[in-house]
Design a protein around this motif. Structure first.
Motif, short mmCIF file in Angstrom:
data_model
loop_
_atom_site.label_atom_id
_atom_site.label_comp_id
_atom_site.label_asym_id
_atom_site.label_seq_id
_atom_site.Cartn_x
_atom_site.Cartn_y
_atom_site.Cartn_z
N ASN A 153 15.05 33.87 53.03
CA ASN A 153 13.88 33.31 52.85
C ASN A 153 13.80 31.54 53.06
OD1 ASN A 153 14.38 32.02 50.05
ND2 ASN A 153 13.73 34.22 49.31
N ASP A 154 12.80 30.93 52.76
CA ASP A 154 12.99 29.49 53.09
C ASP A 154 13.57 28.76 51.83
OD1 ASP A 154 11.63 29.61 55.48
OD2 ASP A 154 9.81 29.06 54.56
N PHE A 155 13.53 29.17 50.67
CA PHE A 155 14.28 28.66 49.42
C PHE A 155 15.76 28.93 49.55
CE2 PHE A 155 16.16 29.43 45.22
CZ PHE A 155 16.12 27.93 44.81
N ASP A 156 16.33 30.09 49.98
CA ASP A 156 17.51 30.31 50.28
C ASP A 156 18.26 29.36 51.38
OD1 ASP A 156 17.62 32.60 48.56
OD2 ASP A 156 17.30 33.86 50.12
N VAL A 157 17.62 29.38 52.46
CA VAL A 157 18.21 28.38 53.55
C VAL A 157 18.30 27.04 52.92
CG1 VAL A 157 17.76 27.19 55.70
CG2 VAL A 157 17.33 29.80 55.40
N GLU A 158 17.07 26.58 52.22
CA GLU A 158 17.33 24.88 51.70
C GLU A 158 18.41 24.86 50.67
OE1 GLU A 158 15.59 22.42 52.87
OE2 GLU A 158 15.26 23.79 54.45
N LEU A 159 18.62 25.89 49.89
CA LEU A 159 19.65 26.06 48.83
C LEU A 159 21.15 25.94 49.51
CD1 LEU A 159 20.64 25.95 45.81
CD2 LEU A 159 20.34 28.39 45.83
N LEU A 160 21.19 26.49 50.46
CA LEU A 160 22.38 26.67 51.25
C LEU A 160 22.59 25.34 51.88
CD1 LEU A 160 22.42 30.30 52.52
CD2 LEU A 160 23.82 29.39 50.79
N LYS A 161 21.85 24.66 52.43
CA LYS A 161 21.91 23.56 53.15
C LYS A 161 22.29 22.56 51.95
CE LYS A 161 18.44 23.92 56.88
NZ LYS A 161 17.11 23.28 57.40
N PHE A 162 21.58 22.38 50.90
CA PHE A 162 22.01 21.64 49.99
C PHE A 162 23.55 21.73 49.47
CE2 PHE A 162 22.35 20.66 45.21
CZ PHE A 162 22.15 19.30 45.11
N LEU A 163 23.87 22.80 49.15
CA LEU A 163 25.19 23.35 48.83
C LEU A 163 26.44 23.14 49.91
CD1 LEU A 163 24.54 26.79 46.80
CD2 LEU A 163 25.05 24.37 45.86
N SER A 164 25.96 23.13 51.11
CA SER A 164 26.79 22.72 52.26
C SER A 164 27.65 21.45 52.01
CB SER A 164 26.13 22.82 53.41
OG SER A 164 25.57 21.71 53.74
N VAL A 165 26.96 20.55 51.45
CA VAL A 165 27.68 19.22 51.16
C VAL A 165 27.74 18.78 49.54
CG1 VAL A 165 27.20 18.03 53.42
CG2 VAL A 165 25.42 17.97 51.58
N ASN A 166 27.25 19.51 48.68
CA ASN A 166 27.24 19.57 47.26
C ASN A 166 27.66 20.76 46.72
OD1 ASN A 166 25.75 16.66 47.01
ND2 ASN A 166 24.11 17.75 48.16
N GLY A 167 28.75 21.32 46.93
CA GLY A 167 29.07 22.78 46.50
C GLY A 167 29.35 22.53 45.08
N ARG A 168 29.76 21.44 44.34
CA ARG A 168 30.05 21.41 43.01
C ARG A 168 28.70 21.00 42.17
NH1 ARG A 168 35.11 22.11 41.31
NH2 ARG A 168 34.72 20.96 39.44
N ALA A 169 27.77 21.03 42.77
CA ALA A 169 26.37 20.63 41.85
C ALA A 169 26.23 21.54 40.79
CB ALA A 169 25.20 20.65 43.10
N THR A 170 26.00 20.89 39.73
CA THR A 170 25.81 21.56 38.66
C THR A 170 24.35 22.64 38.63
OG1 THR A 170 24.60 20.06 37.07
CG2 THR A 170 27.01 20.11 37.10
N ILE A 171 24.19 23.75 37.83
CA ILE A 171 22.81 24.29 37.76
C ILE A 171 22.07 23.43 37.38
CG2 ILE A 171 21.83 26.33 36.43
CD1 ILE A 171 24.07 27.21 38.36
N GLN A 172 22.09 22.54 36.33
CA GLN A 172 20.93 21.38 36.11
C GLN A 172 20.56 20.62 37.00
OE1 GLN A 172 19.52 21.68 32.85
NE2 GLN A 172 18.23 20.25 33.76
N GLU A 173 21.60 20.21 37.76
CA GLU A 173 21.12 19.48 38.93
C GLU A 173 20.53 20.12 40.29
OE1 GLU A 173 25.02 16.40 38.61
OE2 GLU A 173 25.42 18.27 39.59
N ILE A 174 20.67 21.36 40.29
CA ILE A 174 20.13 22.10 41.30
C ILE A 174 18.75 22.40 40.68
CG2 ILE A 174 20.13 24.44 42.18
CD1 ILE A 174 23.27 24.20 42.11
N SER A 175 18.72 22.73 39.52
CA SER A 175 17.28 23.10 38.98
C SER A 175 16.08 21.56 39.13
CB SER A 175 17.40 23.42 37.45
OG SER A 175 17.68 22.49 36.67
#
Length: 361
Positions: free
Chosen positions: A2-24
């Motif tokens: 879904n769109d959220f999955d894609v946007e999350l994966l785009k974010f993690l593509s350059v921010n793979g160590r982002a914390t759960i708090q930062e992602i939320s």
């Protein structure tokens, strides 16, 4: 997806160590939902978090280590020799067979002592493509010579073309990292991140009898020198994807206008199917990899690149991966060379995005 999955994966593509708090905070969801979303993607797609290494900058760190071990006079006298033995060049290995070897023969042929070949896959049309890291041109000659000996009962043509990556990556092995001429703390950090890019520094340090402070320093240093671009990820479960290799030989300046249109198509896409793109000099053009979960969408994109008026395009569908992994990911194209190219020409908004990676430790 879904769109959220894609946007999350785009974010993690350059921010793979982002914390759960930062992602939320980024996606305005509660931490439990953020954690669950990542766990589901890891399980469904077979996601592995991994470092993306910039081989154009690696030689600087290797040179620094060797220079530190010498006197000033020794550095001046031996600079040429030191430089010639630092860093790696990237190549695409292409093998064109009359009759494709069995998988075991082909895998063994690429398995040299130095482990130059980090990726190898067969295609639907009796070819094979590989990704090679080598320090010198002599290394490439040695690799090709060894492969010709081991595959002497097969008729084939072998070539290695120098790559200058625009974006995308091939995950490399811990064994290759161990061959880097870096201080142990840097190698240990990169090896630990290769196993799990989201592992804590204390966990990585303890695995190599080093402290978390040493790992944090090594991480900060590698990020600042851009030897480590960022922590990213790759998708292991390829069954739902159609994947193609392509080579493009361009007609110099005449291709420039088509290139603008091509790059704009990439950066405007919800998901850019060009998961790897590198420039080549001989021939002048590009080597790349296309991937999509939709066969129709992939076919449409292949039709687009085959339709260039000022370039010749060859496309070959992936059959089977024999060695290594493809760095398949949903990349945030705002960090791509395509976006920077269009930005310089004033064709897209100038973003001045912060460098990813350094803030996520």
């Amino acid at each position: 997806m879904n769109d959220f999955d894609v946007e999350l994966l785009k974010f993690l593509s350059v921010n793979g160590r982002a914390t759960i708090q930062e992602i939320s905070q980024k996606f305005k969801i509660n931490p439990d939902a953020a954690s669950k979303a990542i766990e589901e993607l890891i399980s469904k797609e077979g996601i592995v978090f991994s470092p993306e290494i910039n081989f154009e900058n690696l030689w600087l760190m290797e040179f620094a280590k060797q220079a530190r071990q010498q006197t000033k006079r020794g550095i001046i006298g031996g600079a040429n020799e030191i430089i010639s033995n630092t860093g790696f060049s990237e190549y695409v290995l292409k093998l064109e067979f009359e009759s494709l070897p069995n998988e075991n023969d082909l895998t063994k042929a690429a398995d040299t002592k130095e482990k130059y070949v980090q990726f190898l896959a067969t295609t639907k049309s009796k070819n094979a493509y590989g990704y090679v890291l080598a320090r010198t041109y002599d290394d490439i000659n040695y690799l090709l010579s060894e492969m010709e000996k081991k595959l002497s009962k097969y008729k084939f043509k072998a070539s290695a073309i120098r790559l200058f990556p625009e974006w995308g990556f091939f995950p490399i092995t811990a064994e290759m990292i161990n061959s880097f001429k870096l201080f142990d703390s840097y190698k240990n950090l990169l090896t630990g991140l290769t196993k799990d890019g989201r592992a804590s520094f204390s966990d990585i340090g303890s695995a190599y009898s080093q402290g978390s402070t040493q790992m944090l320093y090594a991480y900060d240093r590698l990020i600042r020198t851009r030897v480590l671009k960022w922590i990213t990820y790759y998708i292991q479960n390829l069954d739902s994807y159609s994947i193609a290799f392509f080579e493009i030989a361009v007609n110099g300046i005449a291709f420039e206008k088509e290139k603008e249109k091509w790059f704009m198509r990439m950066v405007k896409a919800d998901f850019c199917p060009y998961i790897y793109l590198a420039r080549t000099v001989s021939p002048l053009g590009y080597f790349g990899i296309l991937a999509s979960q939709s066969k129709e969408e992939l076919k449409k994109e292949i039709g687009f690149v085959e339709g260039f008026k000022n370039a010749d395009t060859k496309v070959d569908m992936l059959d089977k991966v024999l060695i290594g992994k493809i760095g398949l990911r949903y990349f945030d194209m705002r960090y791509s060379a395509a976006y920077y190219y269009l930005e310089d020409k004033g064709l897209v908004e100038k973003l001045n995005l912060p460098t990813p990676g350094a803030g996520y430790i």
